[in-house]
Write a protein that holds these residues in place. Structure first.
Motif, mmCIF file in Angstrom:
data_model
loop_
_atom_site.group_PDB
_atom_site.id
_atom_site.type_symbol
_atom_site.label_atom_id
_atom_site.label_comp_id
_atom_site.label_asym_id
_atom_site.label_seq_id
_atom_site.Cartn_x
_atom_site.Cartn_y
_atom_site.Cartn_z
ATOM 1 N N LEU A 22 0.814 -1.219 0.000
ATOM 2 C CA LEU A 22 0.000 0.000 0.000
ATOM 3 C C LEU A 22 0.850 1.274 0.000
ATOM 4 C CD1 LEU A 22 -2.700 -1.073 2.613
ATOM 5 C CD2 LEU A 22 -3.087 -0.702 0.175
ATOM 6 N N SER A 23 2.181 1.106 0.044
ATOM 7 C CA SER A 23 3.060 2.278 0.172
ATOM 8 C C SER A 23 3.303 3.001 -1.153
ATOM 9 C CB SER A 23 4.411 1.845 0.764
ATOM 10 O OG SER A 23 5.096 0.971 -0.129
ATOM 11 N N SER A 24 2.797 2.470 -2.249
ATOM 12 C CA SER A 24 2.976 3.085 -3.564
ATOM 13 C C SER A 24 1.727 3.857 -3.971
ATOM 14 C CB SER A 24 3.287 2.003 -4.606
ATOM 15 O OG SER A 24 3.054 2.462 -5.919
ATOM 16 N N GLU A 25 1.908 5.096 -4.400
ATOM 17 C CA GLU A 25 0.771 5.905 -4.843
ATOM 18 C C GLU A 25 0.093 5.269 -6.056
ATOM 19 O OE1 GLU A 25 -0.219 10.495 -6.330
ATOM 20 O OE2 GLU A 25 1.757 9.977 -5.538
ATOM 21 N N THR A 26 0.897 4.690 -6.946
ATOM 22 C CA THR A 26 0.328 4.045 -8.137
ATOM 23 C C THR A 26 -0.541 2.856 -7.752
ATOM 24 O OG1 THR A 26 2.224 4.720 -9.479
ATOM 25 C CG2 THR A 26 0.867 2.919 -10.319
ATOM 26 N N ARG A 27 -0.073 2.062 -6.783
ATOM 27 C CA ARG A 27 -0.861 0.891 -6.382
ATOM 28 C C ARG A 27 -2.150 1.310 -5.672
ATOM 29 N NH1 ARG A 27 4.410 -1.288 -5.823
ATOM 30 N NH2 ARG A 27 4.585 -0.938 -3.579
ATOM 31 N N VAL A 28 -2.076 2.394 -4.924
ATOM 32 C CA VAL A 28 -3.297 2.915 -4.294
ATOM 33 C C VAL A 28 -4.269 3.393 -5.374
ATOM 34 C CG1 VAL A 28 -4.251 4.737 -2.816
ATOM 35 C CG2 VAL A 28 -2.185 3.513 -2.113
ATOM 36 N N ASP A 29 -3.729 4.030 -6.414
ATOM 37 C CA ASP A 29 -4.582 4.463 -7.536
ATOM 38 C C ASP A 29 -5.237 3.268 -8.221
ATOM 39 O OD1 ASP A 29 -4.005 7.119 -7.092
ATOM 40 O OD2 ASP A 29 -2.406 7.209 -8.599
ATOM 41 N N LEU A 34 -10.049 0.000 -9.275
ATOM 42 C CA LEU A 34 -10.734 -1.291 -9.318
ATOM 43 C C LEU A 34 -11.973 -1.322 -8.430
ATOM 44 C CD1 LEU A 34 -7.695 -3.761 -9.349
ATOM 45 C CD2 LEU A 34 -9.121 -3.038 -11.270
ATOM 46 N N ARG A 35 -12.045 -0.413 -7.480
ATOM 47 C CA ARG A 35 -13.256 -0.320 -6.653
ATOM 48 C C ARG A 35 -14.448 0.116 -7.503
ATOM 49 N NH1 ARG A 35 -13.370 3.649 -3.471
ATOM 50 N NH2 ARG A 35 -14.926 2.878 -1.994
ATOM 51 N N GLN A 36 -14.157 0.802 -8.604
ATOM 52 C CA GLN A 36 -15.221 1.313 -9.464
ATOM 53 C C GLN A 36 -15.573 0.339 -10.583
ATOM 54 O OE1 GLN A 36 -14.153 5.437 -10.594
ATOM 55 N NE2 GLN A 36 -12.585 5.285 -9.005
ATOM 56 N N HIS A 37 -14.552 -0.303 -11.161
ATOM 57 C CA HIS A 37 -14.784 -1.221 -12.278
ATOM 58 C C HIS A 37 -13.746 -2.336 -12.254
ATOM 59 C CE1 HIS A 37 -17.512 1.716 -14.092
ATOM 60 N NE2 HIS A 37 -16.571 2.624 -13.940
ATOM 61 N N LYS A 38 -14.144 -3.534 -12.613
ATOM 62 C CA LYS A 38 -13.188 -4.616 -12.853
ATOM 63 C C LYS A 38 -12.494 -4.330 -14.181
ATOM 64 C CE LYS A 38 -16.178 -7.991 -10.575
ATOM 65 N NZ LYS A 38 -17.396 -7.162 -10.458
ATOM 66 N N ASN A 42 -4.271 -4.067 -19.363
ATOM 67 C CA ASN A 42 -4.173 -3.043 -20.408
ATOM 68 C C ASN A 42 -5.086 -1.855 -20.118
ATOM 69 O OD1 ASN A 42 -2.284 -4.479 -21.884
ATOM 70 N ND2 ASN A 42 -3.827 -5.534 -23.113
ATOM 71 N N GLU A 43 -6.285 -2.141 -19.638
ATOM 72 C CA GLU A 43 -7.221 -1.059 -19.309
ATOM 73 C C GLU A 43 -6.714 -0.216 -18.150
ATOM 74 O OE1 GLU A 43 -11.453 -3.160 -20.647
ATOM 75 O OE2 GLU A 43 -10.598 -3.548 -18.661
ATOM 76 N N ILE A 44 -6.115 -0.882 -17.177
ATOM 77 C CA ILE A 44 -5.539 -0.150 -16.036
ATOM 78 C C ILE A 44 -4.410 0.755 -16.510
ATOM 79 C CG2 ILE A 44 -4.220 -0.416 -13.895
ATOM 80 C CD1 ILE A 44 -5.824 -3.020 -13.439
ATOM 81 N N PRO A 51 2.980 2.614 -18.485
ATOM 82 C CA PRO A 51 3.297 1.489 -19.364
ATOM 83 C C PRO A 51 2.615 0.210 -18.901
ATOM 84 C CG PRO A 51 5.282 2.732 -18.810
ATOM 85 C CD PRO A 51 4.195 3.250 -17.918
ATOM 86 N N GLN A 52 2.276 -0.640 -19.866
ATOM 87 C CA GLN A 52 1.612 -1.902 -19.539
ATOM 88 C C GLN A 52 2.485 -2.758 -18.618
ATOM 89 O OE1 GLN A 52 2.374 -5.202 -20.496
ATOM 90 N NE2 GLN A 52 0.438 -6.137 -19.841
ATOM 91 N N SER A 53 3.798 -2.723 -18.834
ATOM 92 C CA SER A 53 4.703 -3.524 -17.992
ATOM 93 C C SER A 53 4.700 -3.020 -16.555
ATOM 94 C CB SER A 53 6.127 -3.477 -18.563
ATOM 95 O OG SER A 53 6.599 -2.134 -18.642
ATOM 96 N N THR A 54 4.614 -1.694 -16.376
ATOM 97 C CA THR A 54 4.561 -1.119 -15.027
ATOM 98 C C THR A 54 3.270 -1.522 -14.324
ATOM 99 O OG1 THR A 54 5.875 0.783 -15.729
ATOM 100 C CG2 THR A 54 4.593 1.035 -13.709
ATOM 101 N N ALA A 55 2.168 -1.454 -15.058
ATOM 102 C CA ALA A 55 0.880 -1.853 -14.482
ATOM 103 C C ALA A 55 0.915 -3.318 -14.066
ATOM 104 C CB ALA A 55 -0.238 -1.612 -15.483
ATOM 105 N N ALA A 56 1.506 -4.169 -14.898
ATOM 106 C CA ALA A 56 1.576 -5.598 -14.600
ATOM 107 C C ALA A 56 2.390 -5.860 -13.335
ATOM 108 C CB ALA A 56 2.167 -6.352 -15.780
ATOM 109 N N THR A 57 3.492 -5.099 -13.173
ATOM 110 C CA THR A 57 4.331 -5.263 -11.976
ATOM 111 C C THR A 57 3.560 -4.892 -10.718
ATOM 112 O OG1 THR A 57 6.359 -4.814 -13.216
ATOM 113 C CG2 THR A 57 6.438 -4.503 -10.828
#
Length: 307
Positions: A22-29, A34-38, A42-44, A51-57
């Motif tokens: 939870l310490s990452s602002e991106t992960r909190v975002d 995801l609370r709003q939509h599954k 790629n959509e995230i 980047p898609q690779s960053t989102a995947a990590t």
């Protein structure tokens, strides 16, 4: 898709991995999104402009910390991974410090010291050193070595434990009963998306049911011995069941209107706790009970009586 758990209470001392996630602002975002939509990865990435690779990590870290859940569904081309939150609310709560040492009494019961049981396959038990008896043979639960058990499991069935009724020796009114134990679903191999209805009874009164989300084997449990196969159940979730004058709760969330007065504690010399999976349960996902030297919490079944 399994039902989302209502609330997660994080102990920041014992669950530092979730705090780090939870310490990452991106992960909190991502969690907020995801609370709003599954969404898929790629959509995230597109929504957050990363980047898609960053989102995947980041998704991998959140999934490993069990803060999100995923499932694979068919897409136009192959499969896609859909992400959704594992909990509607996340609370961080430090362990409570009790000012008075005598306002509660703890009794810890080894998981193998059950008073009675009924189990169907897959079932079995093992100590920190080896498997006890034979797998999928219910009579193995009669083996005297069960006293050393650190893990036991069943497809359907129950295990009953008899605790001393400390209220009998106290001249104070019982305020709350709390039972804590580490649980998960049970399936051959493991499957984190394998819901199971696990029910508790006290003095033959049904308290309520918790839906276990799955059987966890993504990583070795903190206390699980090295000889235990990696494809076997590794750890569970520590659940706190409590009964007060206002109802029954799991981790602070009310599950039924069963009150202390319904348990007739003063009329019994013992407190009998039974935990299991009904044969007519909606989610027949089995049950693992983790004890000392197995799982993520080095404890048996703890009954705490508050006065």
């Amino acid at each position: 898709m399994q039902e989302i758990e209502k609330i997660l209470i994080i102990d920041p001392i014992r669950e530092i991995d979730k705090i780090k996630a939870l310490s990452s602002e991106t992960r909190v975002d991502i969690l907020n999104l995801l609370r709003q939509h599954k969404m898929n990865v790629n959509e995230i990435a597109e929504t957050l402009n990363i980047p898609q690779s960053t989102a995947a990590t980041h998704i991998s870290i959140l999934e490993k910390a069990e803060l999100i859940a995923t499932e694979t569904i068919k897409a136009k081309k192959g499969n896609q991974k859909i992400c959704y939150p594992a909990f509607r609310e996340i609370l961080i709560q430090f362990p409570e410090k009790h000012k008075q040492e005598d306002n509660f009494i703890d009794v810890e019961m080894p998981i193998g010291i059950f008073n009675d049981c009924y189990a169907t396959a897959p079932c079995g038990m093992c100590s920190p050193e080896h498997i006890i008896g034979y797998l999928d043979i219910a009579d193995s639960f009669l083996n005297p070595e069960r006293m050393k058990a650190g893990l036991l499991w069943c497809g359907t069935g129950w295990f009953e434990y008899k605790f001393p009724n400390n209220a009998k020796s106290e001249a104070r009114k019982v305020k709350k009963l709390e039972i804590s134990l580490e649980l998960s679903s049970e399936t051959p191999g493991t499957n984190k998306n394998w819901p199971s209805d696990i029910t508790m009874w006290i003095n033959n009164v049904e308290i309520g049911t918790w839906v276990s989300p799955g059987d966890f084997g993504d990583k070795r449990g903190k206390f699980t011995p090295s000889w235990w196969k990696l494809e076997g159940s590794q750890y569970g979730l520590l659940k706190h069941w409590s009964i007060t004058d206002t109802g029954s709760f799991i981790d602070g969330v009310k599950i039924s209107d069963v009150k202390l007065s319904d348990l007739n504690i003063s009329k019994h010399h013992s407190i009998r706790m039974k935990i299991g999976v009904k044969e007519d349960a909606e989610h027949l996902g089995g049950m693992n009970i983790f004890g000392r030297n197995f799982g993520n919490y080095d404890q048996g079944i703890i009954l705490r009586t508050y006065f």
